[in-house]
Design a protein around this motif. Sequence first.
Motif, PDB file in Angstrom:
ATOM      1  N   GLY A  17       0.814  -1.214   0.000  1.00 37.32           N
ATOM      2  CA  GLY A  17       0.000   0.000   0.000  1.00 37.32           C
ATOM      3  C   GLY A  17       0.846   1.261   0.000  1.00 37.32           C
ATOM      4  O   GLY A  17       0.536   2.233  -0.698  1.00 37.32           O
ATOM      5  N   LEU A  18       1.933   1.243   0.775  1.00 42.65           N
ATOM      6  CA  LEU A  18       2.833   2.396   0.847  1.00 42.65           C
ATOM      7  C   LEU A  18       3.510   2.645  -0.494  1.00 42.65           C
ATOM      8  O   LEU A  18       3.608   3.791  -0.955  1.00 42.65           O
ATOM      9  CB  LEU A  18       3.886   2.156   1.933  1.00 42.65           C
ATOM     10  CG  LEU A  18       4.937   3.250   2.124  1.00 42.65           C
ATOM     11  CD1 LEU A  18       4.267   4.569   2.519  1.00 42.65           C
ATOM     12  CD2 LEU A  18       5.958   2.837   3.183  1.00 42.65           C
ATOM     13  N   ILE A  19       3.954   1.587  -1.152  1.00 41.42           N
ATOM     14  CA  ILE A  19       4.631   1.719  -2.443  1.00 41.42           C
ATOM     15  C   ILE A  19       3.678   2.254  -3.507  1.00 41.42           C
ATOM     16  O   ILE A  19       4.019   3.175  -4.259  1.00 41.42           O
ATOM     17  CB  ILE A  19       5.222   0.359  -2.879  1.00 41.42           C
ATOM     18  CG1 ILE A  19       6.373  -0.035  -1.950  1.00 41.42           C
ATOM     19  CG2 ILE A  19       5.692   0.423  -4.334  1.00 41.42           C
ATOM     20  CD1 ILE A  19       6.848  -1.463  -2.140  1.00 41.42           C
ATOM     21  N   VAL A  20       2.469   1.687  -3.568  1.00 42.75           N
ATOM     22  CA  VAL A  20       1.495   2.121  -4.577  1.00 42.75           C
ATOM     23  C   VAL A  20       1.162   3.600  -4.398  1.00 42.75           C
ATOM     24  O   VAL A  20       1.178   4.379  -5.360  1.00 42.75           O
ATOM     25  CB  VAL A  20       0.209   1.272  -4.489  1.00 42.75           C
ATOM     26  CG1 VAL A  20      -0.902   1.887  -5.348  1.00 42.75           C
ATOM     27  CG2 VAL A  20       0.492  -0.157  -4.938  1.00 42.75           C
ATOM     28  N   GLN A  21       0.894   4.015  -3.162  1.00 43.53           N
ATOM     29  CA  GLN A  21       0.545   5.418  -2.937  1.00 43.53           C
ATOM     30  C   GLN A  21       1.732   6.340  -3.176  1.00 43.53           C
ATOM     31  O   GLN A  21       1.578   7.430  -3.727  1.00 43.53           O
ATOM     32  CB  GLN A  21       0.005   5.612  -1.516  1.00 43.53           C
ATOM     33  CG  GLN A  21      -0.504   7.024  -1.263  1.00 43.53           C
ATOM     34  CD  GLN A  21      -1.398   7.116  -0.059  1.00 43.53           C
ATOM     35  OE1 GLN A  21      -1.945   6.125   0.413  1.00 43.53           O
ATOM     36  NE2 GLN A  21      -1.562   8.314   0.465  1.00 43.53           N
ATOM     37  N   GLY A  22       2.919   5.893  -2.781  1.00 47.33           N
ATOM     38  CA  GLY A  22       4.114   6.700  -3.003  1.00 47.33           C
ATOM     39  C   GLY A  22       4.389   6.931  -4.476  1.00 47.33           C
ATOM     40  O   GLY A  22       4.686   8.058  -4.898  1.00 47.33           O
TER      41      GLY A  22
END
Length: 349
Positions: free
Chosen positions: A165-170
């Motif tokens: 989730g962090l990677i996708v949003q980043g």
Amino acid sequence: MKKNIVELNFVRAVAMLAVLLIHTTANARTLVPWGSLSAPVYIAANQLSMFAVPVFLMMNGLVLFYRYHDDWSLKQAAAFYKKRIQFILVPYLLWSVLYYAGNQLIATHQVHVDAGKFWEMLVWGKSGYHLYFMVIVIQFYVVFPILMTLVRLLKLNGLAVLALGLIVQGVFYFIHHWVKPIDHFSALMPNYSLVFCTGAAIGMHYEWFAACWRQVWWTMGLGAAIGFMYILMLLSAEEGAHYWPPAYVILYNVYAVVMGVSLIWSGKIVCERLSGAVRAVLEFGAISFGVYLIHPMLLTIWRQLADPSPQNMYYHPYNLITYILLVAASWLIVRYTKRIKWSWMVWGR
């Protein structure tokens, strides 16, 4: 079948009350001049309530992964989609039509149907100022069976899902701000993938997470501190201060996650003391989806009847009364009409 997590209705109730507070104070937030004694009150009430939308998305991720993580196969996708079409998409379509027609009636006393314009508003949740949230939720529901299947096939744990989730949003944020602006950025699912996947990670390990409820004393304090820091940054920026752009997004998401965690643990504590007041709060949380759908219509009607200026001596009591009436009227209408057959078409489930 796993048991329901009762304390999540407490979280939904608090988040819904925050949504109503955001919309009740939205006008005062901009109209009351900075420097007046009441301005900080409206700013704090409005901005500190901004955790509501990401917390609702966090709860969606939690419930979906709690329910399906240990019991999922791709064969369930058809039943999953059928249920969401029935209880989410149908009410969304109905309320989009109601707000499309209702807003025109209030503004011009007539309804002009433009199929192309309505379709664009429907796709992006613009028939009502609150319906963009439904567009985000529907996107997550569309993607969920695929995501859940990948999680099962790759045997991802909670930390891996959180990292995803962090990677996708980043990456999404990076593209929008440093490569090319993305249209309808705030109504797109990747913009909320961190809070959704945080909820998913909690749902995958909910028994362990719930046992940590004694940590609520410091997480709630941390959430309040982050919220006030976020407000100070916004106010400083209005006065000309410049901050690293991602700082706003980081603070906002961390604030929402910490508040979501704190509210779940608080709900667990509150539910151990099932007084009449607690039962009422849990009931409000259980019907919060219906309250979310109807409250802007009630607020608009009320504003047509009475909407004093900030210079009016009754302006502050008016806003307080508006909030109380909005909570009470939305609650009572949804509560008693949900007993009617086919009410799911209006209020969902």
